[in-house]
Design an enzyme around this catalytic site. Structure first.
Site, PDB file in Angstrom:
ATOM      1  N   GLU A  40       0.887  -1.166   0.000  1.00 23.14           N
ATOM      2  CA  GLU A  40       0.000   0.000   0.000  1.00 23.14           C
ATOM      3  C   GLU A  40       0.920   1.211   0.000  1.00 23.14           C
ATOM      4  OE1 GLU A  40      -1.647   2.977   0.715  1.00 23.14           O
ATOM      5  OE2 GLU A  40      -2.284   2.369   2.715  1.00 23.14           O
TER       6      GLU A  40
ATOM      7  N   CYS B 231      -2.512   8.791   2.862  1.00 26.36           N
ATOM      8  CA  CYS B 231      -2.204   8.311   1.508  1.00 26.36           C
ATOM      9  C   CYS B 231      -3.364   8.552   0.543  1.00 26.36           C
ATOM     10  CB  CYS B 231      -1.812   6.847   1.538  1.00 26.36           C
ATOM     11  SG  CYS B 231      -3.039   5.821   2.343  1.00 26.36           S
TER      12      CYS B 231
HETATM   13  P1  NAD Z   1       9.877   6.730   4.431  1.00 28.42           P
HETATM   14  O1  NAD Z   1       9.470   6.306   3.085  1.00 28.42           O
HETATM   15  O2  NAD Z   1      11.308   6.637   4.807  1.00 28.42           O
HETATM   16  O3  NAD Z   1       9.070   5.920   5.552  1.00 28.42           O
HETATM   17  C1  NAD Z   1       7.702   5.583   5.425  1.00 28.42           C
HETATM   18  C2  NAD Z   1       7.471   4.410   6.360  1.00 28.42           C
HETATM   19  O4  NAD Z   1       8.211   3.308   5.904  1.00 28.42           O
HETATM   20  C3  NAD Z   1       7.966   4.673   7.788  1.00 28.42           C
HETATM   21  O5  NAD Z   1       7.048   4.137   8.677  1.00 28.42           O
HETATM   22  C4  NAD Z   1       9.302   3.948   7.866  1.00 28.42           C
HETATM   23  O6  NAD Z   1       9.569   3.465   9.163  1.00 28.42           O
HETATM   24  C5  NAD Z   1       9.106   2.823   6.903  1.00 28.42           C
HETATM   25  N1  NAD Z   1      10.348   2.423   6.257  1.00 28.42           N
HETATM   26  C6  NAD Z   1      11.269   3.211   5.684  1.00 28.42           C
HETATM   27  N2  NAD Z   1      12.260   2.499   5.178  1.00 28.42           N
HETATM   28  C7  NAD Z   1      11.983   1.201   5.449  1.00 28.42           C
HETATM   29  C8  NAD Z   1      12.632  -0.023   5.184  1.00 28.42           C
HETATM   30  N3  NAD Z   1      13.782  -0.083   4.506  1.00 28.42           N
HETATM   31  N4  NAD Z   1      12.064  -1.158   5.629  1.00 28.42           N
HETATM   32  C9  NAD Z   1      10.888  -1.131   6.295  1.00 28.42           C
HETATM   33  N5  NAD Z   1      10.226  -0.006   6.567  1.00 28.42           N
HETATM   34  C10 NAD Z   1      10.759   1.149   6.149  1.00 28.42           C
HETATM   35  O7  NAD Z   1       9.453   8.201   4.619  1.00 28.42           O
HETATM   36  P2  NAD Z   1       8.893   9.092   5.781  1.00 28.42           P
HETATM   37  O8  NAD Z   1       9.709  10.323   5.826  1.00 28.42           O
HETATM   38  O9  NAD Z   1       8.642   8.373   7.072  1.00 28.42           O
HETATM   39  O10 NAD Z   1       7.499   9.399   5.142  1.00 28.42           O
HETATM   40  C11 NAD Z   1       7.508  10.193   4.000  1.00 28.42           C
HETATM   41  C12 NAD Z   1       6.847   9.590   2.833  1.00 28.42           C
HETATM   42  O11 NAD Z   1       6.364   8.274   3.055  1.00 28.42           O
HETATM   43  C13 NAD Z   1       5.632  10.403   2.522  1.00 28.42           C
HETATM   44  O12 NAD Z   1       5.978  11.428   1.644  1.00 28.42           O
HETATM   45  C14 NAD Z   1       4.673   9.432   1.925  1.00 28.42           C
HETATM   46  O13 NAD Z   1       4.858   9.421   0.531  1.00 28.42           O
HETATM   47  C15 NAD Z   1       5.099   8.107   2.429  1.00 28.42           C
HETATM   48  N6  NAD Z   1       4.175   7.536   3.413  1.00 28.42           N
HETATM   49  C16 NAD Z   1       3.104   6.884   2.927  1.00 28.42           C
HETATM   50  C17 NAD Z   1       2.212   6.342   3.805  1.00 28.42           C
HETATM   51  C18 NAD Z   1       0.999   5.634   3.303  1.00 28.42           C
HETATM   52  O14 NAD Z   1       0.027   5.519   4.030  1.00 28.42           O
HETATM   53  N7  NAD Z   1       1.019   5.087   2.089  1.00 28.42           N
HETATM   54  C19 NAD Z   1       2.404   6.454   5.171  1.00 28.42           C
HETATM   55  C20 NAD Z   1       3.535   7.119   5.650  1.00 28.42           C
HETATM   56  C21 NAD Z   1       4.426   7.643   4.737  1.00 28.42           C
END
Ligand code: NAD
Length: 475
Positions: A249, A283
């Site tokens: 997702e 999202c």
């Molecule tokens: P990010 O992409 O680094 O992290 C998003 C989530 O993924 C966090 O909970 C993080 O702990 C997890 N994550 C990151 N790298 C991971 C890995 N290698 N393995 C497992 N989990 C991992 O970015 P962020 O700064 O936390 O959030 C920013 C962006 O993430 C937003 O701009 C948005 O696009 C996206 N986001 C989307 C949703 C959603 O509901 N689809 C939710 C949160 C963030």
């Protein structure tokens, strides 16, 4: 109400920081430290994996009544603990108390729905000549590694735990390190309702370390991830090494098509609340407003006026409509996105700045006439910004809605029946709302297409995504 001590939960045991590395959890409304979260080392993860393997054997054979009783019991406990859990979520994520309460109820209705689904995990028998029997059996896929983000600190862990538990899988949950106590509270409800300790566990850590470690193990048979498209693509590659099944997702860039025949006041009432929910960190948030010329100015001016009056503050305070952003990365991203769009020629109507001297507040922002080349028109802003551009024809509006590789949620406002049917067919999206913002429920599949991911959560589809089929032919 205070903030709880943080820990991991492995084999039912609360694992404190001890000698481990720790992550400091912050209150995004104040920037103050809330607690120290232990980060798993390789030994912790190996232990969780071995336990999950045992848990799977145990749970796949558990009768549906037992699984259903756990889910229904957890739903009751969530209701009883609603205030406490909502308070924790507001403290660590920033969203308003009202939103956090709704999130608890999302889990309640989802667990109640899944409790019913435990009894409906049917296979089928095929028509065969006498003496032959062919049966299609659905079986739980195996131990699941589930990674949940911080934006729905209660709802995301609920989805990640509920479906595997209904299907008969064990699950290792790594919820976001930014909002761990909310996830632990959800797991606690399940364990207190009788979930065997081997079936549901929670670890935290350096995300890339944890996901590499868990996905490298053959014990894990399925990855479920919610988060950004970039991280999702990376995790899919790791999962592919072992042909693990995936539910992804990922990000979105919600298109909102507002046609000349729509009731502008009604659309504004619905869309502002939806846009600024959780400070836009959703999202399925409406993001690109694709507005037909006849109502464009009225819509844009009405949006900007209302956004300028939106009440922003600490989510714990009464009357606040929007809390802070969840972490310091988000206001920084907003400044980058909005600064670049304005430099490229976009018009800024309201907002476009941080608020207050502490915490991570950003003002509700409205931009219009934004060049399509601006980053914010192409990447998920994940923040409180509405992007409003004028269009002439239905064809142009549909083309703009489908311009991006994302396809999670889209919204349309029109009273023409023929057009509603055309939109339902033409918009490339996993979820489409026409004249509403109510985006499904526990019984409806939630998920995207294209770069917004694949597979569904919620609904029977959410449970089936944790199952595999086996065809048995007997002669
Ligand atoms: P990010 O992409 O680094 O992290 C998003 C989530 O993924 C966090 O909970 C993080 O702990 C997890 N994550 C990151 N790298 C991971 C890995 N290698 N393995 C497992 N989990 C991992 O970015 P962020 O700064 O936390 O959030 C920013 C962006 O993430 C937003 O701009 C948005 O696009 C996206 N986001 C989307 C949703 C959603 O509901 N689809 C939710 C949160 C963030």
């Amino acid at each position: 109400m205070s903030y709880p001590e943080l820990h991991m939960t492995i084999d039912g045991e609360p694992i404190p920081v001890g000698h481990r590395r720790a992550h400091t959890v912050l209150n995004p409304a104040t920037g103050a430290a809330l607690g120290a979260l232990p980060l798993a080392d390789a030994a912790d993860l190996d232990r969780a994996l071995a336990v999950a393997q045992r848990g799977f054997r145990l749970w796949r054979d558990a009768p549906p009544q037992q699984r259903a009783a756990v889910l229904a019991g957890a739903a009751r406990l969530l209701k009883e603990r609603q205030e406490e859990i909502a308070h924790i979520a507001t403290l660590e994520e920033g969203k308003t108390r009202a939103e956090a309460r709704v999130e608890v109820m999302m889990n309640v209705t989802l667990f109640e729905f899944y409790a019913g689904e435990c009894h409906r995990l049917y296979g089928r028998q095929l028509v065969r000549p006498a003496g032959l029997r062919s049966t299609v059996i659905c079986e739980p896929v195996g131990p699941v590694a589930a990674f949940a983000p911080w934006n729905f600190p209660i709802g995301n862990p609920g989805r990640k735990l509920g479906a595997p538990i209904c299907a008969g899988c064990s699950v290792i949950l790594k919820a976001a390190e930014e909002a761990p106590a909310s996830a632990l509270a959800v797991l606690r409800c399940l364990l207190d309702a009788g979930l065997p300790k081997e079936v549901g566990q929670a670890v935290f850590g350096v995300p890339d370390e944890v996901s590499r470690h868990l996905l490298a193990s053959p014990i894990i048979r399925k990855l479920s991830f919610t988060g950004s498209t970039a991280v999702g693509k990376h995790l899919m590659k790791l999962a592919a090494e072992d042909c693990k099944r995936t539910t992804m997702e990922l990000g979105g860039h919600g298109a909102v098509l507002v046609f000349d025949d729509a009731d502008v006041e009604q659309v504004l009432n619905a869309m502002l609340a939806s846009k600024f929910r959780n400070a836009g960190q959703v999202c399925v948030a409406p993001t690109r407003f694709i507005v037909q010329e006849g109502v464009y100015e009225r819509f844009r001016n009405g949006f900007a006026e209302r956004a300028g009056a939106w009440r922003v503050g600490n989510g714990l305070d009464e009357g606040v409509q929007m809390g802070p952003m969840a972490n310091p990365r988000r206001p920084e991203a907003m400044e980058r996105f909005i600064g670049a769009a304005v430099t490229a020629g976009a018009r800024l109507h309201t907002g476009g700045r941080r608020l207050g001297s502490q915490g991570y507040f950003y003002a509700p922002t409205v931009l219009s006439e934004i060049p399509l080349t601006a980053a914010v028109m192409n990447e998920e802003p994940f923040g409180p910004v509405a992007l409003i551009n004028p269009f002439r024809t239905e064809e142009e509006m549909i083309a703009e809605a489908n311009r991006l590789p994302y396809g999670l949620a889209a919204y349309a406002w029109t009273n023409q029946a023929g057009r509603q049917m055309r939109l339902a067919r033409e918009i490339e999206t996993g979820m489409l709302c026409i004249n509403t913002t109510v985006l499904g429920g526990p019984d409806a599949p939630f998920g995207g297409v294209k770069w917004s991911g694949h597979g569904s959560e919620n609904g029977p589809e959410g449970v089936m995504s944790c199952m595999v089929v086996k065809a048995v032919h007997e002669g």
